[in-house]
Design a protein around this motif. Structure first.
Motif: not given
Length: 258
Positions: A153-169
């Motif tokens: 919700r806080a991303s206001a739709g931007s979650l769908f606009h940029v590459d979201v990556v989950r990565s090791p540290l």
């Protein structure tokens, strides 16, 4: 047919409020018209739950969803996580991409949120990074789930606009190998943000590292970065909060790169 909170499909969707179930299923919930609109545009909506009133009010969104399931008010209350839900909750496919794939696109601006736990801050940084023209936001280490409802919700739709990556540290080496300078935010940084802007340093492709408000960046990341950078404080404030500091840094880079 109107689904209720006890309908098996609604009960199954409700489980996506838990991270464990999101991780196992590869799905998450997007709540409200803005998030649903962006999820539909991204082509990741599997099912749209909506009250009869919301279907009528947002007929354009309902028309673009492949599966629309009408739900009762108690069904909506079971799925929604806001105090005043707006009648729409979509079940979506997760969209994060591998780090290598995101960096292969040669982004000029990247935000890394390292072990931050607050979903509101994470979603706000996603939104700010999108607005500043960043190509990717990397959730590194034991960070909050980008598909947490508050983060979405806080991303206001931007979650769908940029590459979201989950990565090791350990992300600094691949970032540097992709041609990005790596700048670490720190209240005790040797370099001042304004000085870097004046010297033209921020015009180069840049990855910004942001740590949690409580603990800052992990020492390993801070040491591995090219420069530790502090945001100057001109008034009496003790510091900026994480999302505000991220906005200042990302926009400083965006301006310099343009």
């Amino acid at each position: 047919m109107t689904f209720t909170a006890r309908t098996p499909r609604v009960a199954a969707a409700r489980k996506l409020q838990r991270r464990r179930d999101r991780d196992q299923s590869g799905r998450f919930l997007a709540e409200g018209p803005q998030a649903v609109r962006e999820a539909l545009a991204a082509g990741v909506v599997l099912e749209l739950f909506a009250t009869a009133e919301a279907i009528e009010r947002h007929a354009d969104l309902a028309a673009h969803a492949e599966v629309v399931s009408e739900i009762s008010e108690d069904g909506l209350a079971a799925l929604a996580e806001t105090v005043q839900p707006q009648g729409l909750v979509a079940v979506c496919e997760q969209i994060d991409v591998p780090l290598k794939e995101a960096l292969a696109k040669k982004p000029r601006l990247v935000a890394v949120v390292a072990e931050i736990r607050d979903p509101g801050n994470a979603g706000t940084i996603l939104r700010t990074a999108d607005a500043a023209g960043a190509g990717a936001v990397i959730f590194a280490g034991d960070a909050v789930d980008p598909y947490n409802g508050k983060c979405v919700r806080a991303s206001a739709g931007s979650l769908f606009h940029v590459d979201v990556v989950r990565s090791p540290l350990d992300v600094v080496t691949p970032l540097r190998d992709a041609g990005l300078q790596v700048l670490a935010t720190s209240g005790y940084g040797a370099d001042d943000l304004d000085s870097l802007a004046d010297d033209g340093v921020l015009a180069a492709p840049t990855a910004w590292l942001f740590g949690s408000e409580a603990h800052g960046l992990p020492a390993a990341l801070l040491d591995a970065a090219d420069r530790p950078v502090r945001v100057p404080i001109y008034g009496g404030a003790e510091s900026l909060n994480l999302a505000a500091a991220a906005a200042v840094c990302l926009y400083a880079s965006a301006r310099a790169q343009r």
